[in-house]
Design a protein around this motif. Structure first.
Motif, PDB file in Angstrom:
ATOM      1  N   GLY A  62     -22.255 -14.015 -21.005  1.00  0.00           N
ATOM      2  CA  GLY A  62     -23.247 -14.223 -20.710  1.00  0.00           C
ATOM      3  C   GLY A  62     -23.232 -15.954 -19.972  1.00  0.00           C
ATOM      4  O   GLY A  62     -21.971 -16.673 -19.397  1.00  0.00           O
ATOM      5  N   ASP A  63     -23.968 -16.165 -19.509  1.00  0.00           N
ATOM      6  CA  ASP A  63     -24.992 -17.831 -19.126  1.00  0.00           C
ATOM      7  C   ASP A  63     -24.679 -18.759 -20.298  1.00  0.00           C
ATOM      8  O   ASP A  63     -24.488 -19.826 -20.602  1.00  0.00           O
ATOM      9  CB  ASP A  63     -25.942 -17.801 -18.594  1.00  0.00           C
ATOM     10  N   ASN A  64     -24.240 -18.250 -21.967  1.00  0.00           N
ATOM     11  CA  ASN A  64     -23.927 -18.797 -22.755  1.00  0.00           C
ATOM     12  C   ASN A  64     -22.929 -20.345 -22.835  1.00  0.00           C
ATOM     13  O   ASN A  64     -23.426 -21.269 -22.857  1.00  0.00           O
ATOM     14  CB  ASN A  64     -23.665 -18.108 -23.830  1.00  0.00           C
ATOM     15  N   ARG A  65     -21.804 -19.867 -21.906  1.00  0.00           N
ATOM     16  CA  ARG A  65     -20.693 -21.181 -21.023  1.00  0.00           C
ATOM     17  C   ARG A  65     -20.086 -21.850 -22.414  1.00  0.00           C
ATOM     18  O   ARG A  65     -20.367 -23.093 -22.393  1.00  0.00           O
ATOM     19  CB  ARG A  65     -21.253 -21.727 -20.312  1.00  0.00           C
ATOM     20  N   PRO A  66     -19.829 -21.228 -23.527  1.00  0.00           N
ATOM     21  CA  PRO A  66     -19.996 -22.247 -25.287  1.00  0.00           C
ATOM     22  C   PRO A  66     -18.335 -23.250 -24.416  1.00  0.00           C
ATOM     23  O   PRO A  66     -17.562 -22.520 -23.717  1.00  0.00           O
ATOM     24  CB  PRO A  66     -19.162 -20.768 -26.222  1.00  0.00           C
ATOM     25  N   ALA A  67     -17.608 -24.113 -25.155  1.00  0.00           N
ATOM     26  CA  ALA A  67     -16.243 -24.390 -24.866  1.00  0.00           C
ATOM     27  C   ALA A  67     -15.699 -23.669 -24.998  1.00  0.00           C
ATOM     28  O   ALA A  67     -15.798 -22.705 -26.274  1.00  0.00           O
ATOM     29  CB  ALA A  67     -16.707 -25.428 -25.688  1.00  0.00           C
ATOM     30  N   ASN A  68     -13.933 -23.411 -24.733  1.00  0.00           N
ATOM     31  CA  ASN A  68     -13.037 -22.576 -24.799  1.00  0.00           C
ATOM     32  C   ASN A  68     -11.715 -23.493 -24.898  1.00  0.00           C
ATOM     33  O   ASN A  68     -11.430 -24.076 -24.196  1.00  0.00           O
ATOM     34  CB  ASN A  68     -13.323 -21.714 -23.406  1.00  0.00           C
ATOM     35  N   THR A  69     -11.046 -22.668 -25.861  1.00  0.00           N
ATOM     36  CA  THR A  69      -9.080 -23.149 -25.549  1.00  0.00           C
ATOM     37  C   THR A  69      -9.154 -21.961 -25.473  1.00  0.00           C
ATOM     38  O   THR A  69      -8.869 -21.062 -26.509  1.00  0.00           O
ATOM     39  CB  THR A  69      -9.137 -23.867 -26.980  1.00  0.00           C
ATOM     40  N   THR A  70      -7.880 -22.286 -24.663  1.00  0.00           N
ATOM     41  CA  THR A  70      -6.466 -20.904 -24.629  1.00  0.00           C
ATOM     42  C   THR A  70      -5.468 -20.879 -24.499  1.00  0.00           C
ATOM     43  O   THR A  70      -5.059 -21.510 -24.248  1.00  0.00           O
ATOM     44  CB  THR A  70      -7.238 -19.755 -23.847  1.00  0.00           C
ATOM     45  N   LEU A  71      -5.185 -20.552 -26.220  1.00  0.00           N
ATOM     46  CA  LEU A  71      -3.593 -20.684 -26.289  1.00  0.00           C
ATOM     47  C   LEU A  71      -2.515 -19.774 -26.116  1.00  0.00           C
ATOM     48  O   LEU A  71      -3.066 -18.352 -26.789  1.00  0.00           O
ATOM     49  CB  LEU A  71      -3.447 -20.816 -28.114  1.00  0.00           C
ATOM     50  N   CYS A  72      -1.809 -19.684 -25.727  1.00  0.00           N
ATOM     51  CA  CYS A  72      -0.354 -18.540 -25.198  1.00  0.00           C
ATOM     52  C   CYS A  72       0.158 -18.615 -26.657  1.00  0.00           C
ATOM     53  O   CYS A  72       1.010 -19.613 -26.334  1.00  0.00           O
ATOM     54  CB  CYS A  72       0.413 -18.520 -23.954  1.00  0.00           C
ATOM     55  N   CYS A  73       0.320 -17.974 -27.301  1.00  0.00           N
ATOM     56  CA  CYS A  73       1.076 -17.821 -28.194  1.00  0.00           C
ATOM     57  C   CYS A  73       1.763 -16.449 -29.180  1.00  0.00           C
ATOM     58  O   CYS A  73       0.542 -15.800 -29.590  1.00  0.00           O
ATOM     59  CB  CYS A  73       0.810 -19.008 -29.938  1.00  0.00           C
ATOM     60  N   PRO A  74       2.710 -16.503 -29.887  1.00  0.00           N
ATOM     61  CA  PRO A  74       3.104 -15.216 -30.870  1.00  0.00           C
ATOM     62  C   PRO A  74       1.895 -14.789 -31.983  1.00  0.00           C
ATOM     63  O   PRO A  74       1.140 -15.909 -32.276  1.00  0.00           O
ATOM     64  CB  PRO A  74       3.750 -15.581 -31.430  1.00  0.00           C
ATOM     65  N   LEU A  75       0.989 -13.566 -32.145  1.00  0.00           N
ATOM     66  CA  LEU A  75      -0.219 -13.470 -33.087  1.00  0.00           C
ATOM     67  C   LEU A  75       1.440 -13.545 -34.098  1.00  0.00           C
ATOM     68  O   LEU A  75       2.177 -12.057 -34.359  1.00  0.00           O
ATOM     69  CB  LEU A  75      -0.705 -12.643 -32.421  1.00  0.00           C
ATOM     70  N   ALA A  76       0.082 -12.712 -35.258  1.00  0.00           N
ATOM     71  CA  ALA A  76       0.852 -12.536 -36.485  1.00  0.00           C
ATOM     72  C   ALA A  76       1.256 -11.094 -37.135  1.00  0.00           C
ATOM     73  O   ALA A  76       1.755 -10.559 -37.242  1.00  0.00           O
ATOM     74  CB  ALA A  76       0.070 -13.260 -38.138  1.00  0.00           C
ATOM     75  N   VAL A  77       0.007 -10.426 -36.391  1.00  0.00           N
ATOM     76  CA  VAL A  77       0.294  -9.392 -36.364  1.00  0.00           C
ATOM     77  C   VAL A  77       0.348  -8.430 -35.248  1.00  0.00           C
ATOM     78  O   VAL A  77       0.291  -8.779 -34.112  1.00  0.00           O
ATOM     79  CB  VAL A  77      -0.736  -8.047 -36.376  1.00  0.00           C
ATOM     80  N   GLU A  78       2.218  -7.842 -34.855  1.00  0.00           N
ATOM     81  CA  GLU A  78       2.430  -7.222 -33.492  1.00  0.00           C
ATOM     82  C   GLU A  78       2.365  -6.357 -32.576  1.00  0.00           C
ATOM     83  O   GLU A  78       1.485  -7.123 -31.541  1.00  0.00           O
ATOM     84  CB  GLU A  78       3.568  -6.986 -34.075  1.00  0.00           C
ATOM     85  N   GLU A  79       1.133  -5.640 -33.355  1.00  0.00           N
ATOM     86  CA  GLU A  79       0.337  -4.946 -32.390  1.00  0.00           C
ATOM     87  C   GLU A  79      -1.084  -4.987 -31.593  1.00  0.00           C
ATOM     88  O   GLU A  79      -1.010  -5.366 -30.184  1.00  0.00           O
ATOM     89  CB  GLU A  79      -0.534  -3.651 -32.964  1.00  0.00           C
TER      90      GLU A  79
END
Length: 129
Positions: free
Chosen positions: A97-114
């Motif tokens: 909602g209106d909370n609007r926290p700081a955000n970092t988004t990374l595109c990277c492989p994850l440890a769990v395939e699914e």
């Protein structure tokens, strides 16, 4: 005030020896959270459903710490497929909602395939026990 540890029942917590969340004073640090049903081990279909599930798990951990999504001050988002960033962002915008926290988004492989998304948050309670 003693540090407090919150568990969610994820097999990953036991395997790697970590907590879903750590409460340290007014601060709550929630570990990277997948959109997995920990009871069944299943992942919902689609990145948005996985994001919703991850946020449900995070919200439950925050509630155990006496906080909620409105107390989140930082979100870290990990997605393996950059085409999913907008879909995840829509869920975050709606749920936070209106909370609007700081955000970092990374595109990277994850440890769990699914897994199609992993979320990590930090929160700060204004009042604490």
């Amino acid at each position: 005030m003693a540090r407090r540890f919150i568990q969610s029942g994820s097999r990953w917590e036991e395997l790697a020896g970590y907590s879903r969340a750590v409460v340290d004073g007014e601060w709550i640090f929630v570990s990277g959270t997948l959109g997995q049903d920990f009871a069944t081990g299943e992942f919902p279909d689609g990145v948005q459903a996985q994001c919703e599930r991850a946020l449900d798990t995070i919200e439950a951990a925050l509630a155990q710490a006496g906080a909620g999504l409105a107390d989140v001050v930082r979100v870290r988002v990990y997605v393996p497929d950059r085409r999913d960033v907008m879909a995840v962002s829509e869920v975050l915008r709606r749920r936070l909602g209106d909370n609007r926290p700081a955000n970092t988004t990374l595109c990277c492989p994850l440890a769990v395939e699914e897994a199609r998304v992993e979320l990590e948050v930090s929160a700060r309670r204004i009042s604490f026990d």
